[in-house]
Motif scaffolding. Structure first.
Motif, PDB file in Angstrom:
ATOM      1  N   GLY A  56       0.819  -1.207   0.000  1.00 55.58           N
ATOM      2  CA  GLY A  56       0.000   0.000   0.000  1.00 55.58           C
ATOM      3  C   GLY A  56       0.850   1.253   0.000  1.00 55.58           C
ATOM      4  O   GLY A  56       2.074   1.204  -0.185  1.00 55.58           O
TER       5      GLY A  56
ATOM      6  N   ARG B  36      -4.186   6.946   3.706  1.00 54.07           N
ATOM      7  CA  ARG B  36      -3.559   5.649   3.428  1.00 54.07           C
ATOM      8  C   ARG B  36      -4.399   4.888   2.413  1.00 54.07           C
ATOM      9  O   ARG B  36      -5.631   4.920   2.455  1.00 54.07           O
ATOM     10  CB  ARG B  36      -3.428   4.839   4.730  1.00 54.07           C
ATOM     11  N   ARG B  37      -3.709   4.203   1.500  1.00 54.83           N
ATOM     12  CA  ARG B  37      -4.369   3.405   0.468  1.00 54.83           C
ATOM     13  C   ARG B  37      -3.796   1.990   0.460  1.00 54.83           C
ATOM     14  O   ARG B  37      -2.628   1.789   0.782  1.00 54.83           O
ATOM     15  CB  ARG B  37      -4.183   4.051  -0.909  1.00 54.83           C
ATOM     16  N   ASP B  38      -4.620   1.019   0.068  1.00 52.52           N
ATOM     17  CA  ASP B  38      -4.104  -0.335  -0.081  1.00 52.52           C
ATOM     18  C   ASP B  38      -3.416  -0.461  -1.438  1.00 52.52           C
ATOM     19  O   ASP B  38      -3.330   0.507  -2.205  1.00 52.52           O
ATOM     20  CB  ASP B  38      -5.213  -1.382   0.103  1.00 52.52           C
ATOM     21  N   LYS B  39      -2.916  -1.651  -1.764  1.00 49.52           N
ATOM     22  CA  LYS B  39      -2.117  -1.781  -2.988  1.00 49.52           C
ATOM     23  C   LYS B  39      -2.942  -1.704  -4.262  1.00 49.52           C
ATOM     24  O   LYS B  39      -2.386  -1.588  -5.352  1.00 49.52           O
ATOM     25  CB  LYS B  39      -1.306  -3.070  -2.952  1.00 49.52           C
TER      26      LYS B  39
END
Length: 320
Positions: free
Chosen positions: A224, A235-238
């Motif tokens: 991420g 925040r971001r995931d992949k």
């Protein structure tokens, strides 16, 4: 800014007009020794031109006064080691007023780094549109120590060391500025690549002569990514989906109050003092390597950075 746990007993400035900005009855001195003798403080805030920091801080630490000091840790890496030795010799307490270390969103972003998996790369950007400073101490290398990298950029480099530790190699270049001042002897803009033993690679851009103000740090890992800036952390995931957003609203006075409150709560804590000193040495070593690379137009490897050993420096030694 108000703090119930502090009694303001005096101020010291070469400009007597500062008295107009202080509560009635607070004495203003033009000499540090006279100020200390008259007030006998238990703590002091040092917010003077960079080249004056060491002499003032030395006077205070040798008198047992806790010091909250503006950045940078020192004017150069040699002075940084002198300051570290002084703190060690006097069992002194000193912290820097680097506001991002006291910010909730920047703390939350640091705590989220393990969730990103193996860190791959980061980008740190900090630029301002400053007023002309060619005829002030900030434009003079002997008084300021440096420009975009050491002065305003110290906040960014301090954050990078806190988040990622020390790189093993750096490469820096000076970016053309725009002021055209004949009196300017510091860099207005600079860019650099930082390489780490883990494979992590970082890019930084620092400038005091852009059209607007912008500050952000973006980090990408195998699982991420995140971006943090004053007031907000994302925040971001992949897959790129946003998984977390944190915000923080505070005025300049509120930020200053948080720094001061945290400083008071930590006064006398030897481990915090050592950690603060180590990070100061590391940031100054990084800054020195960046300037060496900039002048030599070549990559520079960083040496290990340690505290003076007599107060447990080995336990907090920094890995390169």
């Amino acid at each position: 800014m108000r703090c119930r746990d502090i009694e303001l007993v005096g101020a010291c400035d070469t400009n007597p007009d500062v008295a107009a900005h202080l509560p009635v009855g607070i004495p203003v001195f033009s000499d540090v020794d006279a100020a200390f003798t008259a007030t006998r403080p238990t703590m002091a805030i040092v917010a003077t031109p960079h080249h004056t920091h060491f002499a003032i801080t030395e006077r205070l630490l040798r008198s047992g006064v806790a010091v909250l000091k503006e950045k940078p840790f020192a004017l150069n890496v040699q002075e940084a080691h002198r300051l570290a030795q002084l703190i060690d010799d006097e069992n002194g307490f000193l912290r820097l007023a680097v506001q991002r270390q006291f910010s909730k969103v920047f703390t939350q972003a640091k705590e989220a780094l393990p969730d990103l998996g193996a860190l791959r790369h980061f980008e740190a950007v900090y630029h301002l549109n400053t007023h002309p400073y060619g005829n002030t101490w900030r434009g003079d290398e002997k008084q300021a120590g440096g420009g975009a990298m050491l002065d305003m950029g110290y906040h960014t480099l301090d954050l990078i060391v806190s988040y990622f530790g020390m790189p093993h190699t750096v490469r820096a270049v000076q970016v053309p500025g725009r002021t055209g001042s004949e009196n300017l002897t510091v860099e207005e803009s600079a860019a650099a690549i930082l390489e780490y033993a883990s494979g992590l690679v970082g890019r930084i851009f620092l400038s005091r002569c852009e059209s607007s103000k912008h500050e952000s740090l973006s980090v990408t890992g195998t699982e991420g990514s995140l971006t943090v800036a004053p007031g907000i952390f994302r925040r971001r995931d992949k897959t790129g989906e946003e998984t977390e957003v944190r915000t923080e609203s505070r005025s300049a006075a509120g930020a200053g109050g948080e720094v001061l409150t945290t400083f008071l709560a930590s006064m006398g804590d030897a481990r915090i003092a050592r950690a603060e000193c180590l990070r100061g040495l590391q940031v100054m070593a990084l800054t020195d390597a960046l300037y060496t690379s900039l002048r030599g137009k070549a990559a520079v490897a960083l040496p290990p950075v340690d505290l003076p050993s007599s107060r447990g420096g080995a336990a907090l030694a920094g890995a390169s």
